[in-house]
Design a protein around this motif. Structure first.
Motif, PDB file in Angstrom:
ATOM      1  N   ARG A  63     -27.017  -3.820  -3.739  1.00  0.00           N
ATOM      2  CA  ARG A  63     -26.829  -5.270  -3.646  1.00  0.00           C
ATOM      3  C   ARG A  63     -27.466  -5.942  -4.863  1.00  0.00           C
ATOM      4  NH1 ARG A  63     -30.190  -6.301  -0.093  1.00  0.00           N
ATOM      5  NH2 ARG A  63     -31.650  -7.634  -1.241  1.00  0.00           N
ATOM      6  N   LEU A  85     -16.964 -12.167 -10.099  1.00  0.00           N
ATOM      7  CA  LEU A  85     -17.529 -13.325  -9.422  1.00  0.00           C
ATOM      8  C   LEU A  85     -17.043 -14.614 -10.078  1.00  0.00           C
ATOM      9  CD1 LEU A  85     -21.191 -11.962  -9.067  1.00  0.00           C
ATOM     10  CD2 LEU A  85     -19.294 -11.749  -7.447  1.00  0.00           C
ATOM     11  N   THR A  86     -17.354 -15.742  -9.450  1.00  0.00           N
ATOM     12  CA  THR A  86     -16.924 -17.036  -9.979  1.00  0.00           C
ATOM     13  C   THR A  86     -18.117 -17.969 -10.098  1.00  0.00           C
ATOM     14  OG1 THR A  86     -16.328 -17.702  -7.721  1.00  0.00           O
ATOM     15  CG2 THR A  86     -14.560 -16.905  -9.132  1.00  0.00           C
ATOM     16  N   THR A 100     -23.475 -18.163  -8.951  1.00  0.00           N
ATOM     17  CA  THR A 100     -22.101 -17.906  -8.531  1.00  0.00           C
ATOM     18  C   THR A 100     -21.851 -18.374  -7.102  1.00  0.00           C
ATOM     19  OG1 THR A 100     -22.595 -15.667  -7.696  1.00  0.00           O
ATOM     20  CG2 THR A 100     -22.021 -15.881 -10.031  1.00  0.00           C
ATOM     21  N   HIS A 101     -20.577 -18.628  -6.794  1.00  0.00           N
ATOM     22  CA  HIS A 101     -20.186 -18.991  -5.425  1.00  0.00           C
ATOM     23  C   HIS A 101     -20.520 -17.875  -4.446  1.00  0.00           C
ATOM     24  CE1 HIS A 101     -18.146 -22.798  -6.181  1.00  0.00           C
ATOM     25  NE2 HIS A 101     -17.549 -22.261  -7.233  1.00  0.00           N
ATOM     26  N   GLU A 102     -20.466 -16.642  -4.943  1.00  0.00           N
ATOM     27  CA  GLU A 102     -20.695 -15.497  -4.061  1.00  0.00           C
ATOM     28  C   GLU A 102     -22.178 -15.219  -3.817  1.00  0.00           C
ATOM     29  OE1 GLU A 102     -16.820 -15.265  -6.147  1.00  0.00           O
ATOM     30  OE2 GLU A 102     -18.891 -15.579  -6.794  1.00  0.00           O
ATOM     31  N   GLY A 103     -23.089 -15.857  -4.610  1.00  0.00           N
ATOM     32  CA  GLY A 103     -24.521 -15.703  -4.363  1.00  0.00           C
ATOM     33  C   GLY A 103     -25.350 -15.245  -5.540  1.00  0.00           C
TER      34      GLY A 103
END
Length: 303
Positions: free
Chosen positions: A144, A203-204, A246-249
């Motif tokens: 992770r 990712l974004t 990022t939007h994903e974290g």
């Protein structure tokens, strides 16, 4: 054939490339043989010319290796000349490494032009290895990823007066503050690196933050690029930092210090990936940034 192009010339010759033309801007180099200009100790039968269009018209080159400046805006016409003459471009120009966020309109125009002429443009150099391939490999060992943090340093005196002036070396703090207030500060190198890492991870970006801090001389420091001493309290260079959440974290931060070195300083590269495992760390000391920039760009030519 500036400081970097001269190194690249030797590498190309030793790799077995057929060099068919050379472009230079310095009056001290134009009209001389490339082998002499590059310090090879023998002639290559290639005369350094100041007209890129004339060189490309004569050369019928498969590949153009371009080492001029750092911004896509200033490089656009150089790249267009190469592309319109049917040459693939490989370059150490930093913004070309990943220009889609910082110079999207120019990148799209060059992309369309390259496709029309069936050639490619590739940004490479030390960032290709130390700021992309190595941290991505490190991320690949994580279950992770919560955050990625990179730091690097490089010596302004390895790259000549144009780069020294870009990082405001020798300027007073007031001059630096006035410059930033008047013109802003381009964060293209650190920003491009973080943009590339985020994109490579799939990712974004949600939020982007950038900053620049001056690196000040504590005592008189000689600069080869400027040809003079930098006074105490004046700038040796700057530290640029960019962070993308990022939007994903996961968040990505890269900080780069480019300055005139004090005695004993050497180039350094470090990446830390936090998550699970708690920390994965990669550090390179005494990094040969200038030579690695040239070797990496030459080794990318087959790609």
């Amino acid at each position: 054939v500036g400081a970097m192009g001269s190194i690249i010339t030797r590498l190309l010759v030793e790799k077995g490339a057929t060099v068919v033309g050379a472009v230079g801007r310095s009056p001290s180099k134009v009209g001389r043989d490339l082998g002499e200009v590059a310090g090879l100790g023998y002639d290559l039968g290639i005369t350094v010319d100041e007209d890129p269009d004339a060189v490309m018209s004569r050369a019928a080159a498969d590949v153009a290796v371009v080492a001029v400046s750092s911004y896509l805006e200033t490089m656009f016409d150089h790249f267009r000349t190469c592309i319109e003459h049917g040459a693939n471009v490989v370059t150490i120009e930093e913004e070309s490494f990943f220009p889609w966020s910082t110079a999207p309109a120019l990148a799209q125009r060059l992309d369309r032009l390259a496709k029309r002429h069936e050639v490619t443009i590739m940004g490479s150099g030390a960032q290709d290895l130390y700021w992309m391939t190595l941290p991505c490999a490190l991320m690949g060992a994580a279950h992770r990823v919560d955050s990625v943090h990179g730091r690097t340093t490089w010596n302004v005196d390895d790259y000549g007066p144009e780069v020294a002036n870009h990082v405001q070396a020798g300027s007073t703090l007031d001059e630096f503050d006035s410059h930033v207030a008047r013109e802003g500060w381009p964060s293209f190198v650190v920003r491009n690196t973080v943009d590339a890492l985020v994109a490579d991870a799939g990712l974004t970006a949600a939020q982007v933050q950038t900053s620049v801090q001056p690196v000040l001389a504590s005592s008189e420091t000689p600069s080869r690029s400027l040809g003079r001493e930098i006074a105490p309290g004046s700038l040796l260079g700057v530290t640029d930092t960019a962070t993308i959440t990022t939007h994903e974290g996961p968040s990505f931060t890269f900080e780069q210090t480019g300055c005139v070195y004090r005695p004993g300083q050497t180039d350094m590269n470090e990446w830390v990936v936090r998550g699970e495992p708690a920390e994965l760390k990669l550090r390179n000391d005494n990094v040969p940034t200038r030579v690695a920039t040239c070797t990496q760009v030459v080794n990318r030519i087959p790609d």
